[in-house]
Design an enzyme around this catalytic site. Structure first.
Site, PDB file in Angstrom:
ATOM      1  N   HIS A 153      -9.781   2.310   0.478  1.00  7.40           N
ATOM      2  CA  HIS A 153      -8.233   1.945   0.490  1.00  7.40           C
ATOM      3  C   HIS A 153      -7.952   1.335  -0.945  1.00  7.40           C
ATOM      4  O   HIS A 153      -8.266   0.193  -1.198  1.00  7.40           O
ATOM      5  CB  HIS A 153      -7.745   0.960   1.743  1.00  7.40           C
ATOM      6  CG  HIS A 153      -6.305   0.732   1.651  1.00  7.40           C
ATOM      7  ND1 HIS A 153      -5.392   1.475   1.055  1.00  7.40           N
ATOM      8  CD2 HIS A 153      -5.821   0.268   2.761  1.00  7.40           C
ATOM      9  CE1 HIS A 153      -4.345   0.939   1.497  1.00  7.40           C
ATOM     10  NE2 HIS A 153      -4.379   0.348   2.617  1.00  7.40           N
ATOM     11  N   PHE A 183       1.762  -3.471   3.801  1.00  9.85           N
ATOM     12  CA  PHE A 183       2.088  -4.924   4.415  1.00  9.85           C
ATOM     13  C   PHE A 183       3.696  -5.287   4.165  1.00  9.85           C
ATOM     14  O   PHE A 183       4.230  -4.896   2.982  1.00  9.85           O
ATOM     15  CB  PHE A 183       1.238  -5.993   3.955  1.00  9.85           C
ATOM     16  CG  PHE A 183      -0.321  -5.771   4.279  1.00  9.85           C
ATOM     17  CD1 PHE A 183      -0.498  -5.088   5.449  1.00  9.85           C
ATOM     18  CD2 PHE A 183      -1.220  -6.619   3.736  1.00  9.85           C
ATOM     19  CE1 PHE A 183      -2.082  -5.419   6.128  1.00  9.85           C
ATOM     20  CE2 PHE A 183      -2.374  -6.855   4.080  1.00  9.85           C
ATOM     21  CZ  PHE A 183      -2.605  -6.054   5.149  1.00  9.85           C
ATOM     22  N   CYS A 238       0.754  -1.071   0.039  1.00 12.97           N
ATOM     23  CA  CYS A 238       0.079  -0.082  -0.057  1.00 12.97           C
ATOM     24  C   CYS A 238       0.858   1.153  -0.094  1.00 12.97           C
ATOM     25  O   CYS A 238       0.340   2.387  -0.157  1.00 12.97           O
ATOM     26  CB  CYS A 238      -1.046   0.005   1.340  1.00 12.97           C
ATOM     27  SG  CYS A 238      -2.002  -1.672   1.355  1.00 12.97           S
ATOM     28  N   LYS A 293      -9.318   8.138   3.236  1.00  7.99           N
ATOM     29  CA  LYS A 293      -9.787   6.808   2.892  1.00  7.99           C
ATOM     30  C   LYS A 293     -11.159   6.427   3.646  1.00  7.99           C
ATOM     31  O   LYS A 293     -11.839   5.555   3.132  1.00  7.99           O
ATOM     32  CB  LYS A 293      -8.892   5.792   3.484  1.00  7.99           C
ATOM     33  CG  LYS A 293      -7.659   5.431   3.012  1.00  7.99           C
ATOM     34  CD  LYS A 293      -6.845   4.404   3.496  1.00  7.99           C
ATOM     35  CE  LYS A 293      -5.356   4.049   2.741  1.00  7.99           C
ATOM     36  NZ  LYS A 293      -4.373   5.301   3.382  1.00  7.99           N
ATOM     37  N   GLU A 335      -0.446   4.950  14.163  1.00  7.04           N
ATOM     38  CA  GLU A 335      -0.155   6.109  13.401  1.00  7.04           C
ATOM     39  C   GLU A 335      -0.363   7.340  14.503  1.00  7.04           C
ATOM     40  O   GLU A 335       0.638   8.363  14.168  1.00  7.04           O
ATOM     41  CB  GLU A 335      -0.849   6.199  12.205  1.00  7.04           C
ATOM     42  CG  GLU A 335      -0.686   7.361  11.349  1.00  7.04           C
ATOM     43  CD  GLU A 335      -1.068   7.464   9.954  1.00  7.04           C
ATOM     44  OE1 GLU A 335      -0.554   8.276   9.080  1.00  7.04           O
ATOM     45  OE2 GLU A 335      -2.067   6.692   9.790  1.00  7.04           O
ATOM     46  N   HIS A 348      -2.616   7.516   6.724  1.00  8.17           N
ATOM     47  CA  HIS A 348      -2.551   6.477   6.160  1.00  8.17           C
ATOM     48  C   HIS A 348      -4.047   5.929   6.569  1.00  8.17           C
ATOM     49  O   HIS A 348      -4.485   5.654   5.584  1.00  8.17           O
ATOM     50  CB  HIS A 348      -1.652   5.188   6.610  1.00  8.17           C
ATOM     51  CG  HIS A 348      -1.807   3.994   5.877  1.00  8.17           C
ATOM     52  ND1 HIS A 348      -1.722   4.084   4.407  1.00  8.17           N
ATOM     53  CD2 HIS A 348      -1.955   2.634   6.210  1.00  8.17           C
ATOM     54  CE1 HIS A 348      -1.860   2.647   4.135  1.00  8.17           C
ATOM     55  NE2 HIS A 348      -1.802   2.041   5.208  1.00  8.17           N
TER      56      HIS A 348
END
Length: 416
Positions: free
Chosen positions: A342, A403, A165, A337, A316, A305
């Site tokens: 996403h 990831f 991502c 998002k 975060e 994010h």
């Protein structure tokens, strides 16, 4: 050596809330949700039956039918969004030195639809290998960059970045490095993803990564909400034209913002879970600030994010408070998002565009779908809940994480 300055001179986007930059920005500032029930396949038996699809997209509106059938949906989204950005940048094909124009395009997964359909066809048969001759060229992640370069004759750096991502943020970062070092004048960069298929939804469901709020898809993406239960899968493409500042000035280009700094890091912790104390995220945001020669109090907005996962949102925000200290309370923070879902490998690109537009328009897009405060999050932080907020945005920082523990941060600021 003295590094060149990098500016943004063109934008293009195909997103779940708009198929052009004006439509996308309108959706962002008005807090529109792009989530709805899946139409691209029959999802009735899936744990999650909704996603953020690109609406009203017909590739044959942009290319002939024969050509469209030779390329995967992720490449179609790449070509159309990059076409928009190149047109927006006003690049004169007759005069520009195409040896010094590159394309760095990202995708986290690439042609997963093509792979899935070819495997389905093979296993439905008698075992005799019958594959489409375009199977491999349609599937490979780097092919979108190749298509864009071949269409325009751009012979500069050309490849794909893949970091889950964080992929398209890494594409922007690599592109900026080439320009800063004087290795290219212009680079078309960004990312696209088209993973709203059985394998994509089923795979993320198996990981328990997706929201399963089938009774209310529109509000399923709930970053920072106490009852968040996972991200909403999205698709689309986002393109930015990055250009050396003096080169842009000489040709009289419109300049949206400067890409002032960036950084990359790793969590080195877990294949999917974030570091609980945000160690890699602290490192990457500090690195971006240092690269830009900026102090924390000079950032006005962070496009986080913010995926709407229980662990990720906390990690975060913890990192932001560590890096920004008291300045964190003067920031606007938002997760777009909540509106787009996403977009995986394309997330960094469309969120970079949102950050650039926030700088240009002095308006912070909201975090929608907030219903219940999470007592693990500091209530004094400004998460820009519900509605866009006007403020002077001199500089915006955009975070993306993938990831494998991949982290990327990019800073955009007003040109001076």
């Amino acid at each position: 050596m003295e590094l060149k300055r990098v500016v943004v001179t063109g934008l293009g986007a195909l997103t779940p809330i708009g198929n052009t930059i004006p439509e996308y920005w309108d959706g962002l500032r008005n807090g529109v949700s792009g989530a709805d029930f899946i139409t691209l396949f029959d999802a009735e038996k899936f744990k999650t039956r909704f996603a953020c699809e690109v609406k009203n997209f017909n590739p044959e509106d942009f290319m002939d039918r024969k050509e469209a059938r030779k390329i995967d949906r992720f490449s179609q989204l790449a070509i159309v969004s990059s076409d928009q950005a190149i047109l927006d940048a006003g690049l004169d094909q007759a005069t520009i030195n195409r040896d010094r124009v590159g394309v760095i395009w990202a995708s986290g997964i690439g042609g997963i639809t093509t792979f899935f359909e070819e495997m389905k066809g093979f296993f439905a048969g008698d075992g005799t290998p019958r594959f489409n001759p375009f199977f491999i060229p349609k599937m490979i992640s780097d092919i979108a960059a190749g298509h864009i370069s071949m269409k325009y004759g751009f012979r500069g750096p050309n490849y794909c970045t893949v970091s889950a991502c964080a992929s398209s943020s890494h594409a922007l970062i690599d592109a900026s490095h080439f320009i800063r070092l004087g290795k290219a004048d212009v680079i078309v960069c960004g990312g696209s993803e088209a993973a709203v298929i059985q394998a994509g939804v089923g795979g993320f469901n198996a990981m328990k990564a997706l929201s399963e709020r089938n009774d209310d898809p529109k509000t399923a993406s709930r970053p920072f909400d106490k009852d968040r239960d996972g991200f909403v899968l999205g698709e689309g493409g986002g393109a930015l034209v990055l250009e050396e500042y003096e080169h842009a000035k000489r040709r009289g280009a419109k300049i949206y913002a400067e890409l002032a700094g960036s950084s990359c890091s790793a969590d080195a912790h877990h294949i999917t879970a974030p570091h609980p104390e945000g160690a890699g995220v602290i490192l990457v945001m500090n690195g971006a600030l240092e690269d830009a020669g900026m102090n924390p109090n000079e950032i006005d907005y962070i496009n986080v994010h913010g995926t709407s996962t229980p662990l990720g949102d906390i990690a975060e925000v913890t990192a932001i408070q560590r890096v920004f200290g008291e300045s964190a309370y003067n920031l606007n923070i938002s997760s777009t998002k909540s509106m787009t879902g996403h977009l995986l490998g394309a997330a960094g690109a469309i969120e970079a565009i949102a950050s650039v537009l926030a700088v240009q328009n002095d308006l912070v897009p909201p975090t929608i779908n907030h219903f219940t405060d999470d007592d693990q999050l500091d209530p004094k932080l400004n998460f820009t809940f519900h509605k866009a907020q006007p403020r002077v945005v001199n500089a915006a920082l955009s975070n993306t994480f993938g990831f494998g523990g991949h982290n990327a941060s990019v800073i955009f600021r007003k040109i001076s």
